[in-house]
Write a protein that holds these residues in place. Structure first.
Motif, PDB file in Angstrom:
ATOM      1  N   LYS B 189       0.953  -0.910  -0.205  1.00 20.42           N
ATOM      2  CA  LYS B 189      -0.264  -0.475  -0.091  1.00 20.42           C
ATOM      3  C   LYS B 189       1.326   1.216  -0.207  1.00 20.42           C
ATOM      4  O   LYS B 189       1.356   2.144   0.960  1.00 20.42           O
ATOM      5  N   GLU B 192      -1.374   6.702  -1.088  1.00 17.46           N
ATOM      6  CA  GLU B 192      -2.014   7.566  -2.072  1.00 17.46           C
ATOM      7  C   GLU B 192      -2.109   8.797  -2.609  1.00 17.46           C
ATOM      8  O   GLU B 192      -2.346   9.692  -1.944  1.00 17.46           O
ATOM      9  N   ARG B 193      -1.042   9.179  -3.918  1.00 17.08           N
ATOM     10  CA  ARG B 193      -1.586  11.263  -4.068  1.00 17.08           C
ATOM     11  C   ARG B 193      -2.398  11.162  -4.297  1.00 17.08           C
ATOM     12  O   ARG B 193      -3.296  10.971  -4.927  1.00 17.08           O
ATOM     13  N   LYS B 194      -2.695  12.536  -4.772  1.00 12.02           N
ATOM     14  CA  LYS B 194      -4.177  13.248  -4.989  1.00 12.02           C
ATOM     15  C   LYS B 194      -3.755  13.015  -6.688  1.00 12.02           C
ATOM     16  O   LYS B 194      -2.956  13.563  -7.144  1.00 12.02           O
ATOM     17  N   GLU B 196      -4.748  10.228  -7.707  1.00 11.47           N
ATOM     18  CA  GLU B 196      -4.082   8.246  -7.891  1.00 11.47           C
ATOM     19  C   GLU B 196      -5.072   7.523  -6.663  1.00 11.47           C
ATOM     20  O   GLU B 196      -4.283   7.217  -6.696  1.00 11.47           O
ATOM     21  N   GLU B 197      -5.814   8.457  -6.016  1.00 12.26           N
ATOM     22  CA  GLU B 197      -6.611   7.247  -5.630  1.00 12.26           C
ATOM     23  C   GLU B 197      -6.981   6.492  -6.157  1.00 12.26           C
ATOM     24  O   GLU B 197      -7.706   6.117  -7.513  1.00 12.26           O
ATOM     25  N   GLY B 198      -7.186   4.987  -5.802  1.00 10.42           N
ATOM     26  CA  GLY B 198      -7.944   4.278  -6.076  1.00 10.42           C
ATOM     27  C   GLY B 198      -6.619   2.804  -7.097  1.00 10.42           C
ATOM     28  O   GLY B 198      -7.322   1.942  -7.736  1.00 10.42           O
ATOM     29  N   ARG B 199      -5.975   3.515  -7.159  1.00 12.81           N
ATOM     30  CA  ARG B 199      -4.569   2.600  -7.963  1.00 12.81           C
ATOM     31  C   ARG B 199      -4.582   1.588  -7.581  1.00 12.81           C
ATOM     32  O   ARG B 199      -4.416   1.092  -5.892  1.00 12.81           O
ATOM     33  N   ARG B 222     -12.482   6.991 -12.936  1.00  9.51           N
ATOM     34  CA  ARG B 222     -12.158   7.012 -11.641  1.00  9.51           C
ATOM     35  C   ARG B 222     -12.224   8.122 -10.630  1.00  9.51           C
ATOM     36  O   ARG B 222     -12.446   8.327  -9.828  1.00  9.51           O
ATOM     37  N   ALA B 223     -11.347   9.168 -11.422  1.00  9.49           N
ATOM     38  CA  ALA B 223     -11.077  10.316 -10.542  1.00  9.49           C
ATOM     39  C   ALA B 223     -13.029  11.010 -10.526  1.00  9.49           C
ATOM     40  O   ALA B 223     -12.594  12.034 -10.044  1.00  9.49           O
TER      41      ALA B 223
END
Lengths: 428, 262
Positions: B189, B192-194, B196-199, B222-223
């Motif tokens: 894990k 998570e960068r802004k 890039e959520e849910g990568r 996703r975004a």
């Protein structure tokens, strides 16, 4: 058109028609027992949702192959072979209508008959020799035993010689359908192993210095294949620590008959010891009294029972900066009738400082097969060590500085000579 | 070098001059003499010794190359020290030694030099090795374990390594731990960068963390990026977009003029 072509026209037409006849004869399919697979009608069952049964000898497309493999059966041979079987007449091999081939078959069959007679004769001789009194033999009981051993060896040789020329046996073996209880298939499997895979193992033993470090001498006589879950491991391969976190699965193929009990030991021979500036060894897995035979080849190390397990699986780990660790997996054959007491061995044998030489000598076992994999520090090692409760994940190994023999060279030049306070005024 | 014999042609030339002297002038006589020289064939001759004899056919002997042993037996060496310089392999590298491209034997470990023979390895060869203890004898006994040194120091890491958290699955595969312990599938894990959520980064061959191409394709979904549908006859929206674009381009041009222009 030339004159000769005109003359040949009726003959050519005749040949063409005969060819067509031949083809139609093939279509008629004389002299066959089986029918062409492509011509077989698909049987309709009562239910509409039919599960088609795939023949491992005749699946051709990748979809069919996958569906077949899901049922647990593997397709036999190459796809081209399977396509050929599907579209050909499937005449039985021994009935192929080639004269030279059939004559050769007759010669081989005659030879086989000869060998079978020799086998019967040898068996009779052995039974007679067993029945005779050792006192009447020149040399006594010892010589009787020697003679019996050599006669039995000759009998085994004759058994192989009787079957080695049979093309159907060769075909069955190559298809993987050989019965390992029969000596000829064991012989063929041994020969195939020695041709390539054994050479690789022997090379790895020499390259990775397994023989002087772990055991004084070792000749592999059984094939050992190693896998973690679904991933096969080539001998000497670097395995990720997360993959080797689970216990391994072994596939051991022995080439001599009979069931025997084996011990499996996994040893790490490169544990760094900083105080003594050397390497120690550690036992990562030890289990005894595991039954093994030419037909039972699978040894999942996780399925060892209480009476078999001495030390459960410890994941392979290598601390950062340390040279790669070699993990040798040895399969050791116990003497017939020998059962190791795992309860006492659990107390006696410690993981750290485990010596394979000492274990082999004390318990009188013979190493028959070996596999090896290596491990270095990677991203998952810290996690693996933490989950297994091993300390030392935050230790890094750095090379010791070698002190030079020569003293460092004195500084040269005008600046060096005038560096003292005496020449302070001259400094910039 | 064979030098041409000049005497006979010269004599012949002079004789011809003497014969023809009463008739012609001195220059004519000279010309005749030179003509006679050219016509007469030159005779080549070898003398007993010549000037080049000394240098050409002599065997060469250049300056000495300082070959031989640089470290004697039981002398302490460090890795890299040259022990023996040679042409060809009079000595072979043994334990903890290696050979360079010009057959120079050098040490790869700190220790003491040993010169020895190992009949079991090769009947005729002689070896140079390095041992860790002065009194250790080479060759080592048959089938004995290798003598090795760790040569490392254990140091605590400044930043302790982060143990990756396992993701517990209910899938019990063959090869699970003894006692029915659930096998864990480790999933890294990352922070998570802004944007890039849910990568979902998977470990791919070559130790690269990468998400599948189809997942990259669905990044906008996703975004939750909202794109207004294009309406062909909506001139007002088109005009608004156009104005925005013109303003941006004008700003770019003016910026370029301010910075780039001199």
């Amino acid at each position: 058109m030339s004159g000769c072509q005109k003359a040949a026209r009726p003959l050519a037409q005749c040949l063409r028609s005969s060819q067509a006849l031949c083809q139609s004869a093939r279509a008629i399919r004389l002299f066959t027992r089986s029918s062409r697979l492509s011509e077989e009608a698909v049987t309709e069952t009562a239910s509409f949702t039919t599960t088609p049964i795939y023949d491992p000898e005749a699946v051709t497309s990748s979809k069919e192959e996958k569906k077949l493999m899901k049922t647990g059966v593997f397709p036999i041979g190459s796809r081209r072979r399977r396509a050929a079987i599907k579209t050909s007449e499937n005449i039985l091999f021994e009935q192929l209508p080639y004269q030279c081939f059939q004559e050769a078959r007759k010669v081989l069959q005659a030879d086989r008959e000869e060998k079978l007679q020799l086998i019967a004769k040898e068996r009779l001789r052995i039974s007679n020799l067993i029945a005779t009194d050792p006192k009447s033999i020149n040399g006594g009981r010892k010589f009787k035993q020697v003679r019996l051993d050599s006669m039995r060896r000759h009998l085994e040789y004759l058994k192989i010689q009787a079957d080695i020329n049979d093309p159907l046996i060769k075909k069955r073996f190559e298809d993987g359908q050989g019965d390992m209880t029969k000596p000829i298939y064991r012989y063929l499997a041994d020969r195939k192993w020695r041709d390539y895979q054994r050479k690789i193992i022997v090379q790895r033993i020499e390259q990775l210095a397994v023989v002087p470090d772990v055991l004084p001498f070792f000749e592999p006589t059984a094939e050992v294949r190693l896998a973690f879950r679904q991933k096969n491991v080539q001998p000497g391969e670097f395995v990720d620590s997360r993959i080797s976190e689970v216990s391994a699965r072994l596939k051991v193929q022995v080439f001599d008959k009979g069931e025997r009990l084996v011990t499996v030991a996994v040893v790490d021979s490169d544990v760094p010891i900083v105080d003594k500036d050397w390497f120690a060894s550690r036992c990562h897995y030890l289990a005894a009294n595991i039954p093994l035979s030419p037909t039972e080849t699978s040894l999942p190390l996780s399925k060892a029972t209480e009476g078999q397990l001495i030390h459960p699986w410890l994941p392979a780990f290598a601390q950062k900066g340390s040279p790669y660790h070699r993990y040798t997996v040895f399969v050791l054959q116990q003497k017939p009738g020998q059962i190791l007491d795992t309860a006492t061995l659990k107390e006696k044998i410690k993981r750290d400082g485990f010596s394979m030489r000492r274990f082999v000598d004390r318990n009188n076992v013979t190493p028959i097969g070996m596999s090896i994999f290596r491990s270095i520090w990677d991203e998952g090692t810290a996690g693996v060590m933490q989950r297994a409760g091993i300390e030392g994940a935050d230790i890094e190994f750095k090379r010791k500085k070698v002190v030079a023999l020569k003293p460092k060279q004195k500084a040269r030049g005008w600046e060096a000579r005038h560096a003292s306070d005496k020449y302070k005024s001259l400094r910039r | 070098m064979l030098l041409p014999r000049l005497q006979p042609p010269l004599r012949a030339a002079l004789a011809s001059i003497a014969r023809s002297s009463p008739s012609g002038t001195s220059t004519a006589c000279l010309n005749e003499a030179f003509a006679a020289l050219a016509l007469k064939p030159l005779v080549f001759v070898r003398h007993a010794s010549h000037a080049q004899q000394g240098a050409v056919n002599k065997a060469k002997d250049g300056p000495g190359k300082r070959l031989g042993a640089k470290k004697s037996g039981e002398q302490y060496v460090i890795p890299g020290n040259i022990i023996f310089r040679q042409r060809g392999t009079h000595w072979f590298p043994g334990e903890n030694c290696a050979m360079g491209r010009d057959h120079t034997i050098y040490a790869t470990e700190s220790g003491y030099v040993k010169y020895y023979k190992d009949p079991e390895k090769h009947g005729k060869r002689q070896y140079i090795g390095v041992v860790f203890k002065r009194d250790q004898v080479l060759p080592l006994p048959r089938n004995s374990h290798r003598r090795r040194r760790l040569n490392m120091v254990a140091v605590k890491m400044e930043v302790p390594p982060t143990a990756t958290e396992p993701v517990v699955t209910d899938l019990l595969l063959e090869g699970s731990g003894v006692g029915g312990r659930k096998e864990v599938k480790v999933r890294k894990k990352k922070g998570e960068r802004k944007g890039e959520e849910g990568r979902n980064l998977k470990l791919r061959p070559g130790y690269m963390y990468r998400e599948a191409n189809w997942e990259i394709g669905r990044a906008a979904e996703r975004a939750g990026v909202n794109v207004k549908a294009f309406k062909p006859r909506d001139r007002w929206t088109a005009w608004k977009k156009r104005e925005v674009r013109f303003a941006k381009n004008a700003e770019k041009r003016s910026l370029g003029r301010k910075i780039g222009g001199k």
